[in-house]
Design a protein around this motif. Structure first.
Motif, short mmCIF file in Angstrom:
data_model
loop_
_atom_site.label_atom_id
_atom_site.label_comp_id
_atom_site.label_asym_id
_atom_site.label_seq_id
_atom_site.Cartn_x
_atom_site.Cartn_y
_atom_site.Cartn_z
N VAL A 1 -48.51 -32.44 -48.31
CA VAL A 1 -47.98 -32.78 -46.99
C VAL A 1 -46.77 -33.68 -47.19
CG1 VAL A 1 -48.47 -33.86 -44.76
CG2 VAL A 1 -50.31 -32.67 -46.00
N THR B 1 -52.84 -35.13 -40.73
CA THR B 1 -53.03 -33.89 -41.47
C THR B 1 -53.68 -34.17 -42.82
OG1 THR B 1 -51.14 -32.90 -40.35
CG2 THR B 1 -51.89 -31.84 -42.38
N VAL C 1 -47.33 -28.40 -46.23
CA VAL C 1 -47.09 -28.71 -44.82
C VAL C 1 -45.78 -29.47 -44.77
CG1 VAL C 1 -47.95 -29.87 -42.76
CG2 VAL C 1 -49.57 -28.81 -44.37
N ASN D 1 -43.70 -31.51 -43.01
CA ASN D 1 -43.83 -32.41 -41.87
C ASN D 1 -42.75 -33.48 -41.79
OD1 ASN D 1 -45.40 -34.07 -39.74
ND2 ASN D 1 -45.30 -35.47 -41.49
N VAL E 1 -46.66 -24.23 -43.75
CA VAL E 1 -46.69 -24.57 -42.32
C VAL E 1 -45.63 -25.62 -42.07
CG1 VAL E 1 -48.02 -25.49 -40.39
CG2 VAL E 1 -49.15 -24.04 -42.10
N ILE F 1 -52.61 -27.21 -37.58
CA ILE F 1 -52.07 -27.00 -38.92
C ILE F 1 -53.16 -26.46 -39.84
CG2 ILE F 1 -51.17 -28.19 -40.96
CD1 ILE F 1 -49.70 -30.07 -38.96
N LEU G 1 -53.38 -22.97 -41.98
CA LEU G 1 -53.56 -22.99 -43.44
C LEU G 1 -54.72 -22.12 -43.88
CD1 LEU G 1 -52.96 -26.78 -44.20
CD2 LEU G 1 -51.46 -24.89 -44.84
#
Length: 243
Positions: free
Chosen positions: A9, A20, A86, A88, A136, A221, A225
């Motif tokens: 992440v 997350t 991810v 982010n 994502v 999220i 995934l």
């Protein structure tokens, strides 16, 4: 849900990123996260959320592609494999466009859009080789709805949606899915910085009548995934503001 899987992440020390990290750990994953510079905070999060050897904090500037490559290498060295990223990490430099400096524009592009490229590009070849991967991207409803003072931010978030749709077409044959979530107004530091009178107006535009929680975005999220048959999609987590 994610036992024996590893995820990275970017920007995992606060807000949606931290939520997350927590959601993935609660679901049994190994989790690495990046942070810009606050090592003390990153270490606190590892102590707070980690259970044994299942969490790793990496100091890295999301704008730097070489650092992205090194981060992926560190994650693989620690956990042997990477199953998803991810994307982010991001910033907002809100102000009216006629007052927006070149620096306000450039740093937003470099962080939000170049950062998306950096970590997707640094990980995608490994995903291709292992014929599995999940990407994502944390976009925003600002990509689809005009928001005052966010010309730079909205541009990057719309760019991320084009990014995930095009990349999804390229890599789906390798077992890789690429999706995005588009949060609305979420109760994070960015929400807390909004003046109360503007908050009241925003809440009046949200059918559910409240700001979202970071954990609600994290749930979306995690759904993407673990999904095998969704790719190139954007899930709005916005309380209905786009209706």
């Amino acid at each position: 849900m994610f036992t024996d899987q590893t995820f990275l992440v970017t920007g995992g020390t606060r807000g949606i990123g931290k939520a997350t990290v927590q959601a993935l750990i609660e679901r049994g994953a190994n989790v690495a996260f990046t942070y810009q510079s606050n090592r003390v905070l990153a270490e606190q999060i590892c102590e707070e959320l980690g259970q044994g050897n299942n969490i790793l904090a990496v100091e890295a500037d999301v704008q730097d592609f070489t650092q992205a490559q090194k981060t992926i290498a560190q994650v693989k060295e620690r956990f042997n494999q990477l199953h998803g990223v991810v994307l982010n990490a991001g910033i907002a430099r809100d102000k009216p466009f006629y007052m927006m400096s070149e620096e306000d524009w450039d740093v937003t592009i470099q962080t939000n859009l170049k950062g998306t490229f950096n970590y997707a590009r640094a990980s995608v070849f490994d995903f291709i080789k292992q014929k599995y991967g999940r990407i994502v991207c944390v976009s925003s409803v600002s990509a689809m709805k005009g928001v005052l003072g966010q010309v730079n931010y909205s541009t990057t978030k719309a760019g991320q949606i084009g990014f995930i749709k095009s990349l999804a077409k390229e890599v789906s044959k390798f077992g890789i899915t690429v999706n995005a979530v588009a949060p609305g107004f979420i109760a994070t530091d960015m929400w807390n910085d909004i003046p109360d009178d503007r908050k009241a107006k925003i809440l009046g535009e949200i059918p559910l009548g409240r700001a979202g929680e970071a954990s609600e975005v994290a749930d979306a999220i995690c759904f993407l995934l673990q999904s095998n048959y969704i790719t190139g999609s954007v899930i709005a987590v916005d309380g209905g503001i786009l209706i």
